[in-house]
Motif scaffolding. Structure first.
Motif, PDB file in Angstrom:
ATOM      1  N   MET A  44       0.832  -1.207   0.000  1.00 57.58           N
ATOM      2  CA  MET A  44       0.000   0.000   0.000  1.00 57.58           C
ATOM      3  C   MET A  44       0.867   1.257   0.000  1.00 57.58           C
ATOM      4  SD  MET A  44      -3.367  -0.731   0.191  1.00 57.58           S
ATOM      5  CE  MET A  44      -4.215   0.457   1.219  1.00 57.58           C
ATOM      6  N   VAL A  64       2.455   1.669  -3.464  1.00 58.18           N
ATOM      7  CA  VAL A  64       1.517   2.155  -4.471  1.00 58.18           C
ATOM      8  C   VAL A  64       1.521   3.676  -4.512  1.00 58.18           C
ATOM      9  CG1 VAL A  64      -0.965   2.442  -4.874  1.00 58.18           C
ATOM     10  CG2 VAL A  64      -0.007   0.174  -4.600  1.00 58.18           C
ATOM     11  N   GLN A  65       1.731   4.291  -3.359  1.00 64.22           N
ATOM     12  CA  GLN A  65       1.669   5.747  -3.297  1.00 64.22           C
ATOM     13  C   GLN A  65       2.940   6.430  -3.785  1.00 64.22           C
ATOM     14  OE1 GLN A  65       0.516   6.202   0.847  1.00 64.22           O
ATOM     15  NE2 GLN A  65      -1.639   6.323   0.270  1.00 64.22           N
ATOM     16  N   GLY A 109       1.207   7.986   3.301  1.00 66.03           N
ATOM     17  CA  GLY A 109      -0.093   7.749   2.668  1.00 66.03           C
ATOM     18  C   GLY A 109      -1.029   8.920   2.799  1.00 66.03           C
ATOM     19  N   THR A 115      -6.157   6.615  -2.700  1.00 65.24           N
ATOM     20  CA  THR A 115      -4.936   6.642  -3.511  1.00 65.24           C
ATOM     21  C   THR A 115      -4.465   5.259  -3.912  1.00 65.24           C
ATOM     22  OG1 THR A 115      -3.649   6.721  -1.454  1.00 65.24           O
ATOM     23  CG2 THR A 115      -4.130   8.818  -2.532  1.00 65.24           C
ATOM     24  N   THR A 116      -4.998   4.221  -3.297  1.00 63.62           N
ATOM     25  CA  THR A 116      -4.587   2.855  -3.647  1.00 63.62           C
ATOM     26  C   THR A 116      -5.725   2.072  -4.287  1.00 63.62           C
ATOM     27  OG1 THR A 116      -5.206   2.005  -1.465  1.00 63.62           O
ATOM     28  CG2 THR A 116      -2.983   2.856  -1.698  1.00 63.62           C
ATOM     29  N   LYS A 156       4.873   0.706  -8.248  1.00 56.53           N
ATOM     30  CA  LYS A 156       3.433   0.441  -8.330  1.00 56.53           C
ATOM     31  C   LYS A 156       3.160  -0.962  -8.864  1.00 56.53           C
ATOM     32  CE  LYS A 156       2.059   5.290  -9.092  1.00 56.53           C
ATOM     33  NZ  LYS A 156       1.184   5.446  -7.921  1.00 56.53           N
TER      34      LYS A 156
END
Length: 435
Positions: A180, A183-184, A433, A230-231, A191
């Motif tokens: 997670m 991913v950001q 995050g 955002t994920t 990603k």
């Protein structure tokens, strides 16, 4: 050295020892539950001594704790009326779990660094679980030489099929937290790697072959997509890959497919006649017969074979007709809310629901307020643990309670840190995050 200095020295060192034991707790939850129970007891007693000698009683009189103490009191009263002396002593000892969670919230996990150490411990426990599941899948046996269970489920590092529930608990705060965060990041490579890790974690849960943990993790992925914007895309793609894995399960793991899909469809299609349906109806008949206080701790196990509870609610009569009494019996009702209702009646159930709602609200607000991802991960975990439409293990066995109240205490400590840093205007830590 004065008496006050001696006390302060003992209090500080007791806290250090309690924290070290707390960090090792996830490993003993997997192997050595008697030691895990002693750790929980030690932390609870240490916290009560700290509160008593420092005269800090306020934390025990507000928030969720009075509701939990009310529930515990009802369990003790009901066990006194319906159980043996041994059952009564067991019911009294249940208080250790609530005190343990409160200790983590108010005392032990009082810094980001301590919470991160606990997070690392939970991660390592999760990696160990996953490695043993895949070792058993690829080579036929785990490190102890145990093969798959007879129904095809992977047992991980255990002899019996018990890998699914702890991995479900660990999944988001211990494992998903890392992809997670990746991913950001702005780099496409990170990603893509994060998507692969998420898909691998979900596939692992699927091939383990335990239905309810797999369903709850899918539910957790759904909550994750809703909560952390955002994920959202990678989480949805990982979920789709999980469904692809499920479609390929007849080739990847035929025994897991039989249990996870075929047996599940069969049970749902004839749920009232299944073992789970009969157990739930037996539990509801018990609540119908003892609505106020239930039948006490372990009351379901002790009384489920009594003919009094086979028939009770008229609407169920035709569903249980002709069934063996043993069909509706087990050591617990396989649902947390039914377990509380049979143990402490509807009054206890109301107090328990109030307690859970306070936990959910506290962590949900912390998840919305914090820029860190961990509060969201712990909120999702508590949603999975206390989702009412789920078949569960008994809440008050150490195997379950140790994980549940560890996550509750950790989540509340995270929420406390979030609100505390907000009130002083110092930000929300090092997390990257955004929600």
């Amino acid at each position: 050295m004065t008496v006050k200095n001696i006390f302060m020295f003992c209090d500080a060192n007791l806290k250090k020892l309690a924290f070290v034991l707390c960090v090792f707790l996830p490993f003993f939850q997997l192997r050595g539950r008697a030691i895990a129970d002693l750790i929980i007891l030690f932390i609870g007693i240490s916290f009560l001594l700290h509160s008593f000698f420092n005269k800090r009683y306020y934390c025990l009189l507000h928030g969720w704790f009075p509701y939990a103490m009310g529930l515990w009191g009802l369990i003790v009263v009901s066990s006194t009326l319906n159980g043996s002396a041994h059952t009564l002593m067991e019911s009294i000892a249940l208080v250790r779990y609530f005190v343990f969670a409160k200790a983590l919230e108010e005392w032990l996990l009082d810094s980001r660094q301590k919470q991160q150490w606990l997070g690392l411990s939970v991660t390592l426990a999760g990696v160990w679980l996953i490695s043993q599941c895949w070792e058993q899948y690829l080579f036929g046996v785990n490190i102890w030489g145990y093969a798959r269970w007879k129904d095809g489920a992977l047992t991980g590092p255990f002899f019996e099929p018990r890998a699914g529930p702890p991995l479900m608990v660990i999944m988001f705060p211990g494992l998903m937290i890392y992809p997670m965060r990746m991913v950001q990041a702005k780099e496409p490579g990170k990603k893509l790697l994060a998507l692969g890790v998420m898909s691998f974690l979900l596939l692992t849960m699927v091939i383990i072959g335990q239905r309810m943990p797999a369903l709850l993790v899918l539910f957790g992925f759904f909550l994750c997509a809703l909560l952390v914007k955002t994920t959202r895309v990678p989480v949805i793609l990982a979920t789709l890959s999980g469904f692809v894995g499920l479609a390929l399960l007849p080739f990847l793991s035929p025994p897991a497919y039989d249990k996870l899909v075929l047996h599940f469809v069969q049970q749902i299609g004839h749920f009232s006649q299944s073992a789970y349906g009969q157990i739930y109806m037996r539990a509801l008949n018990m609540v119908h017969a003892h609505p106020l206080l239930g039948v006490g701790y372990n009351g379901f196990r002790a009384h489920c074979a009594e003919t009094t509870y086979v028939y009770g609610i008229p609407q169920f009569a035709h569903l249980v007709a002709g069934q063996e009494i043993a069909t509706g019996c087990n050591i617990h009702p396989h649902n947390i809310y039914l377990e509380i209702a049979t143990t402490a009646g509807l009054a206890g159930l109301l107090l328990f629901v109030c307690t859970v709602l306070i936990w959910w609200k506290t962590l949900f607000l912390a998840a919305l307020a914090s820029k860190e991802l961990m509060p969201s991960m712990l909120f999702i975990t508590l949603c999975m643990l206390f989702w009412p439409l789920a078949s569960t293990s008994s809440l008050f066995t150490e195997r379950t309670a140790g994980w549940v109240f560890l996550m509750v205490g950790w989540g509340l400590a995270q929420a406390r840190a979030t609100s505390g840093t907000q009130s002083t205007g110092t930000g929300t830590g090092t997390g990257t995050g955004t929600h």
